[in-house]
Design a protein around this motif. Sequence first.
Motif, PDB file in Angstrom:
ATOM      1  N   ALA A  23       8.586 -32.255  45.173  1.00  0.00           N
ATOM      2  CA  ALA A  23       9.299 -33.200  46.036  1.00  0.00           C
ATOM      3  C   ALA A  23       8.792 -34.616  45.826  1.00  0.00           C
ATOM      4  O   ALA A  23       7.589 -34.843  45.695  1.00  0.00           O
ATOM      5  N   LEU A  24       9.744 -35.550  45.801  1.00  0.00           N
ATOM      6  CA  LEU A  24       9.447 -36.978  45.822  1.00  0.00           C
ATOM      7  C   LEU A  24       9.679 -37.418  47.257  1.00  0.00           C
ATOM      8  O   LEU A  24      10.793 -37.299  47.780  1.00  0.00           O
ATOM      9  N   LEU A  25       8.626 -37.900  47.902  1.00  0.00           N
ATOM     10  CA  LEU A  25       8.676 -38.309  49.307  1.00  0.00           C
ATOM     11  C   LEU A  25       8.530 -39.826  49.355  1.00  0.00           C
ATOM     12  O   LEU A  25       7.502 -40.359  48.946  1.00  0.00           O
ATOM     13  N   VAL A  26       9.547 -40.521  49.854  1.00  0.00           N
ATOM     14  CA  VAL A  26       9.565 -41.978  49.805  1.00  0.00           C
ATOM     15  C   VAL A  26       9.642 -42.567  51.213  1.00  0.00           C
ATOM     16  O   VAL A  26      10.516 -42.203  51.996  1.00  0.00           O
ATOM     17  N   SER A  27       8.721 -43.464  51.508  1.00  0.00           N
ATOM     18  CA  SER A  27       8.720 -44.226  52.762  1.00  0.00           C
ATOM     19  C   SER A  27       8.761 -43.363  54.018  1.00  0.00           C
ATOM     20  O   SER A  27       9.638 -43.530  54.867  1.00  0.00           O
ATOM     21  N   PRO A  28       7.816 -42.441  54.189  1.00  0.00           N
ATOM     22  CA  PRO A  28       7.822 -41.623  55.405  1.00  0.00           C
ATOM     23  C   PRO A  28       7.498 -42.485  56.620  1.00  0.00           C
ATOM     24  O   PRO A  28       6.670 -43.393  56.532  1.00  0.00           O
ATOM     25  N   PRO A  29       8.127 -42.229  57.755  1.00  0.00           N
ATOM     26  CA  PRO A  29       7.812 -43.026  58.933  1.00  0.00           C
ATOM     27  C   PRO A  29       6.595 -42.484  59.674  1.00  0.00           C
ATOM     28  O   PRO A  29       6.324 -41.284  59.652  1.00  0.00           O
ATOM     29  N   LEU A  34       4.054 -38.902  47.055  1.00  0.00           N
ATOM     30  CA  LEU A  34       4.384 -39.735  48.196  1.00  0.00           C
ATOM     31  C   LEU A  34       4.334 -41.195  47.752  1.00  0.00           C
ATOM     32  O   LEU A  34       3.295 -41.677  47.297  1.00  0.00           O
ATOM     33  N   VAL A  35       5.466 -41.884  47.867  1.00  0.00           N
ATOM     34  CA  VAL A  35       5.582 -43.274  47.444  1.00  0.00           C
ATOM     35  C   VAL A  35       5.795 -44.135  48.678  1.00  0.00           C
ATOM     36  O   VAL A  35       6.721 -43.887  49.463  1.00  0.00           O
ATOM     37  N   VAL A  36       4.917 -45.128  48.845  1.00  0.00           N
ATOM     38  CA  VAL A  36       5.016 -46.013  49.999  1.00  0.00           C
ATOM     39  C   VAL A  36       4.772 -47.458  49.601  1.00  0.00           C
ATOM     40  O   VAL A  36       4.133 -47.737  48.594  1.00  0.00           O
ATOM     41  N   SER A  37       5.276 -48.334  50.424  1.00  0.00           N
ATOM     42  CA  SER A  37       5.086 -49.760  50.257  1.00  0.00           C
ATOM     43  C   SER A  37       3.873 -50.199  51.069  1.00  0.00           C
ATOM     44  O   SER A  37       3.537 -49.579  52.077  1.00  0.00           O
ATOM     45  N   THR A  38       3.261 -51.283  50.663  1.00  0.00           N
ATOM     46  CA  THR A  38       2.130 -51.810  51.429  1.00  0.00           C
ATOM     47  C   THR A  38       2.575 -52.683  52.599  1.00  0.00           C
ATOM     48  O   THR A  38       1.747 -53.071  53.417  1.00  0.00           O
ATOM     49  N   ASN A  39       3.883 -52.960  52.697  1.00  0.00           N
ATOM     50  CA  ASN A  39       4.381 -53.761  53.817  1.00  0.00           C
ATOM     51  C   ASN A  39       5.599 -53.122  54.483  1.00  0.00           C
ATOM     52  O   ASN A  39       6.486 -53.812  54.979  1.00  0.00           O
ATOM     53  N   SER A  42      15.611 -53.925  51.441  1.00  0.00           N
ATOM     54  CA  SER A  42      14.428 -54.487  50.772  1.00  0.00           C
ATOM     55  C   SER A  42      14.687 -54.734  49.285  1.00  0.00           C
ATOM     56  O   SER A  42      13.747 -54.983  48.532  1.00  0.00           O
ATOM     57  N   GLY A  43      15.951 -54.659  48.870  1.00  0.00           N
ATOM     58  CA  GLY A  43      16.315 -54.984  47.498  1.00  0.00           C
ATOM     59  C   GLY A  43      16.220 -53.831  46.515  1.00  0.00           C
ATOM     60  O   GLY A  43      16.158 -54.056  45.308  1.00  0.00           O
ATOM     61  N   HIS A  44      16.232 -52.608  47.023  1.00  0.00           N
ATOM     62  CA  HIS A  44      16.104 -51.445  46.147  1.00  0.00           C
ATOM     63  C   HIS A  44      17.432 -50.701  46.044  1.00  0.00           C
ATOM     64  O   HIS A  44      17.642 -49.670  46.694  1.00  0.00           O
ATOM     65  N   GLY A  45      18.316 -51.231  45.220  1.00  0.00           N
ATOM     66  CA  GLY A  45      19.555 -50.541  44.909  1.00  0.00           C
ATOM     67  C   GLY A  45      19.288 -49.494  43.853  1.00  0.00           C
ATOM     68  O   GLY A  45      19.062 -48.330  44.149  1.00  0.00           O
ATOM     69  N   PRO A  46      19.219 -49.888  42.576  1.00  0.00           N
ATOM     70  CA  PRO A  46      18.973 -48.891  41.521  1.00  0.00           C
ATOM     71  C   PRO A  46      17.550 -48.332  41.531  1.00  0.00           C
ATOM     72  O   PRO A  46      17.348 -47.185  41.233  1.00  0.00           O
ATOM     73  N   TRP A  47      16.536 -49.137  41.843  1.00  0.00           N
ATOM     74  CA  TRP A  47      15.124 -48.770  41.888  1.00  0.00           C
ATOM     75  C   TRP A  47      14.662 -48.010  40.635  1.00  0.00           C
ATOM     76  O   TRP A  47      14.284 -46.843  40.679  1.00  0.00           O
ATOM     77  N   PRO A  48      14.657 -48.694  39.485  1.00  0.00           N
ATOM     78  CA  PRO A  48      14.235 -48.046  38.238  1.00  0.00           C
ATOM     79  C   PRO A  48      12.774 -47.594  38.257  1.00  0.00           C
ATOM     80  O   PRO A  48      12.432 -46.588  37.630  1.00  0.00           O
ATOM     81  N   GLU A  49      11.907 -48.309  38.986  1.00  0.00           N
ATOM     82  CA  GLU A  49      10.500 -47.883  39.074  1.00  0.00           C
ATOM     83  C   GLU A  49      10.393 -46.518  39.741  1.00  0.00           C
ATOM     84  O   GLU A  49       9.568 -45.685  39.355  1.00  0.00           O
ATOM     85  N   GLY A  50      11.215 -46.281  40.738  1.00  0.00           N
ATOM     86  CA  GLY A  50      11.235 -44.982  41.408  1.00  0.00           C
ATOM     87  C   GLY A  50      11.690 -43.878  40.474  1.00  0.00           C
ATOM     88  O   GLY A  50      11.173 -42.760  40.501  1.00  0.00           O
ATOM     89  N   LEU A  51      12.657 -44.200  39.638  1.00  0.00           N
ATOM     90  CA  LEU A  51      13.139 -43.222  38.662  1.00  0.00           C
ATOM     91  C   LEU A  51      12.028 -42.840  37.689  1.00  0.00           C
ATOM     92  O   LEU A  51      11.885 -41.665  37.324  1.00  0.00           O
ATOM     93  N   LEU A  52      11.208 -43.805  37.309  1.00  0.00           N
ATOM     94  CA  LEU A  52      10.063 -43.499  36.444  1.00  0.00           C
ATOM     95  C   LEU A  52       9.056 -42.603  37.163  1.00  0.00           C
ATOM     96  O   LEU A  52       8.503 -41.671  36.564  1.00  0.00           O
ATOM     97  N   PHE A  57       9.779 -40.487  39.560  1.00  0.00           N
ATOM     98  CA  PHE A  57      10.401 -39.169  39.650  1.00  0.00           C
ATOM     99  C   PHE A  57      10.266 -38.429  38.322  1.00  0.00           C
ATOM    100  O   PHE A  57       9.968 -37.225  38.297  1.00  0.00           O
ATOM    101  N   THR A  58      10.453 -39.136  37.222  1.00  0.00           N
ATOM    102  CA  THR A  58      10.291 -38.527  35.900  1.00  0.00           C
ATOM    103  C   THR A  58       8.872 -38.013  35.713  1.00  0.00           C
ATOM    104  O   THR A  58       8.665 -36.904  35.198  1.00  0.00           O
ATOM    105  N   ARG A  59       7.903 -38.782  36.169  1.00  0.00           N
ATOM    106  CA  ARG A  59       6.502 -38.351  36.080  1.00  0.00           C
ATOM    107  C   ARG A  59       6.269 -37.071  36.889  1.00  0.00           C
ATOM    108  O   ARG A  59       5.595 -36.149  36.441  1.00  0.00           O
ATOM    109  N   LEU A  60       6.855 -37.009  38.082  1.00  0.00           N
ATOM    110  CA  LEU A  60       6.749 -35.792  38.892  1.00  0.00           C
ATOM    111  C   LEU A  60       7.381 -34.601  38.166  1.00  0.00           C
ATOM    112  O   LEU A  60       6.787 -33.519  38.115  1.00  0.00           O
TER     113      LEU A  60
END
Length: 182
Positions: free
Chosen positions: A91-97, A125-130, A163-173, A175-178
């Motif tokens: 699982a790729l878990l992004v921005s959990p509250p 688990l992928v999160v932002s610092t802000n 926050s400006g993340h439409g395509p989010w290519p970094e996230g795709l990378l 996910f590929t790593r996972l």
Amino acid sequence: MRIADADILILPGLGNSGAGHWQRRWADRFSTGRIVEQDEWDDPDLRDWTAAIVEAVEAAERPVVLIAHSLAVSALVHAASRFPAGKVKGALLVSPPDHEGPGFPREGRSFDNVPTDPLPFPSLLVVSTNDSYVSPNRAADMATAWGSELHFAGEAGHINLASGHGPWPEGLLMFTRLMQRI
């Protein structure tokens, strides 16, 4: 694992992921990807959301990889113990509250008391610092509890369209790593 060898189930958070959101784009891009729809996106109920997720996992014909954003991360963690043994491969878990944080939306209160047991599959688990919904320290606690690899995405907000993340290519990378790990 190759993406084509798995059913990629994409789990949007509160309010759904609208047109242009990276989750919708990924669902369109992956031949085996699909959004797990919820009956009520704006007034969510934990029982309904977890039931829909468990049903989608059970109905999958291939091994499953989950991609969850925001409140759907909480729903996934609540549902994880109900998945058929071994069916979910990662699982790729992004921005959990943070359900105890000041920014947590009232509409998600039925999702409180998120389990702190290790997930029975690899996760990133992928999160932002802000991110206004979770602090870096709280995210690190979640990753430790769930046995997730933790990745800080810098100052990326809630990693959504706002926050400006439409395509989010970094996230795709990421996910590929996972996928390469599982």
